[in-house]
Write a protein that holds these residues in place. Structure first.
Motif, short mmCIF file in Angstrom:
data_model
loop_
_atom_site.label_atom_id
_atom_site.label_comp_id
_atom_site.label_asym_id
_atom_site.label_seq_id
_atom_site.Cartn_x
_atom_site.Cartn_y
_atom_site.Cartn_z
N GLU A 62 0.83 -1.21 0.06
CA GLU A 62 -0.31 -0.42 -0.14
C GLU A 62 1.23 1.43 0.10
N LYS A 63 1.76 1.25 0.22
CA LYS A 63 3.11 2.24 0.75
C LYS A 63 3.55 2.88 -0.62
N THR A 64 3.48 1.58 -0.97
CA THR A 64 4.36 1.92 -2.66
C THR A 64 3.76 2.11 -3.76
N LEU A 65 2.32 1.65 -3.77
CA LEU A 65 1.41 2.09 -4.40
C LEU A 65 0.84 3.25 -4.14
N SER A 66 0.96 3.38 -2.83
CA SER A 66 0.42 4.53 -3.04
C SER A 66 1.22 5.55 -3.74
N LYS A 67 2.12 5.83 -3.93
CA LYS A 67 3.12 6.89 -4.34
C LYS A 67 2.99 7.43 -5.99
N SER A 68 2.24 6.35 -6.43
CA SER A 68 2.24 6.29 -8.05
C SER A 68 0.73 6.32 -8.29
N PHE A 69 -0.50 5.63 -7.54
CA PHE A 69 -1.30 5.14 -7.78
C PHE A 69 -2.77 5.98 -7.40
N PRO A 70 -3.67 6.32 -8.16
CA PRO A 70 -5.05 6.04 -7.40
C PRO A 70 -5.65 5.15 -6.38
N GLN A 71 -6.29 5.83 -5.83
CA GLN A 71 -6.54 5.30 -4.20
C GLN A 71 -7.39 3.82 -4.85
N GLY A 72 -8.36 3.83 -6.00
CA GLY A 72 -8.90 2.11 -6.06
C GLY A 72 -8.61 1.37 -6.82
N ILE A 73 -6.91 2.03 -7.38
CA ILE A 73 -5.99 0.86 -8.47
C ILE A 73 -5.52 0.28 -7.33
N VAL A 74 -4.98 1.59 -5.93
CA VAL A 74 -3.85 0.55 -5.28
C VAL A 74 -5.10 -0.66 -3.97
N LYS A 75 -6.60 0.12 -3.25
CA LYS A 75 -7.54 -0.90 -2.88
C LYS A 75 -7.82 -2.22 -4.29
N GLY A 76 -7.86 -2.40 -4.99
CA GLY A 76 -7.62 -3.31 -5.72
C GLY A 76 -6.57 -3.77 -5.90
N ASN A 77 -5.23 -3.84 -6.06
CA ASN A 77 -4.82 -4.66 -5.88
C ASN A 77 -4.47 -5.25 -4.45
N LEU A 78 -4.77 -4.43 -3.34
CA LEU A 78 -4.14 -4.82 -2.53
C LEU A 78 -5.75 -6.55 -1.93
N GLU A 79 -6.55 -5.61 -2.55
CA GLU A 79 -7.99 -6.60 -2.08
C GLU A 79 -7.38 -8.82 -3.40
N ALA A 80 -6.85 -7.90 -4.38
CA ALA A 80 -6.61 -9.53 -5.25
C ALA A 80 -5.49 -10.07 -3.90
N ILE A 81 -4.88 -9.47 -3.62
CA ILE A 81 -3.62 -10.54 -2.86
C ILE A 81 -3.76 -10.65 -1.69
N LYS A 82 -5.53 -9.93 -0.90
CA LYS A 82 -5.19 -10.86 -0.47
C LYS A 82 -6.35 -12.03 -0.41
N ARG A 83 -7.32 -12.35 -1.68
CA ARG A 83 -7.81 -13.39 -2.07
C ARG A 83 -7.48 -14.42 -2.66
N ALA A 84 -5.85 -13.64 -2.77
CA ALA A 84 -4.96 -15.11 -3.74
C ALA A 84 -4.41 -16.17 -2.27
N ALA A 85 -4.05 -14.50 -1.16
CA ALA A 85 -3.56 -15.45 -0.09
C ALA A 85 -4.70 -16.25 0.79
N GLU A 86 -5.66 -15.90 0.74
CA GLU A 86 -6.88 -16.69 0.98
C GLU A 86 -7.23 -18.05 0.73
N GLU A 87 -6.81 -18.03 -0.74
CA GLU A 87 -7.06 -19.62 -1.81
C GLU A 87 -6.21 -20.00 -1.16
N VAL A 88 -4.79 -20.02 -1.44
CA VAL A 88 -3.74 -20.70 -0.41
C VAL A 88 -3.75 -21.05 0.22
N SER A 89 -4.49 -20.73 1.19
CA SER A 89 -4.81 -21.20 2.72
C SER A 89 -6.20 -22.14 2.88
N GLU A 90 -7.04 -22.66 1.95
CA GLU A 90 -7.71 -23.53 1.56
C GLU A 90 -7.02 -24.96 1.36
#
Length: 90
Positions: A62-90
């Motif tokens: 979030e710190k890194t992406l917030s320097k270069s991208f709008p909040q919507g893109i940052v939020k989408g990337n964070l959600e994608a990271i979380k979902r992929a990590a959750e799928e690994v845990s299943e």
């Protein structure tokens, strides 16, 4: 290709070999609206290889992406990271 493959073996985490399939492209489409699967793959790798706590990784991304991208893109990337990590845990 509709998915990706992550291999984690003893060399990475001290565990025996494990194979994880990941719906990285679909997660990217759902969260980002585009087939950019780098963020889901990073989330899966961090989780599968136990490289660092996921929350710590998310803060840094979030710190890194917030320097270069709008909040919507940052939020989408964070959600994608979380979902992929959750799928690994299943």
């Amino acid at each position: 290709m509709k998915g990706s493959l992550i291999y984690t073996g003893a060399m990475i985490s001290g565990r025996g070999p494990a194979v994880q399939t990941q719906r990285a492209t679909q997660i990217a489409l759902d969260c980002l609206g585009r087939s950019l699967f780098n963020s889901p793959m990073m989330g899966a790798l961090v989780q599968a290889a136990e490289l660092m706590p996921l929350e710590k990784f998310l803060v840094q991304v979030e710190k890194t992406l917030s320097k270069s991208f709008p909040q919507g893109i940052v939020k989408g990337n964070l959600e994608a990271i979380k979902r992929a990590a959750e799928e690994v845990s299943e």
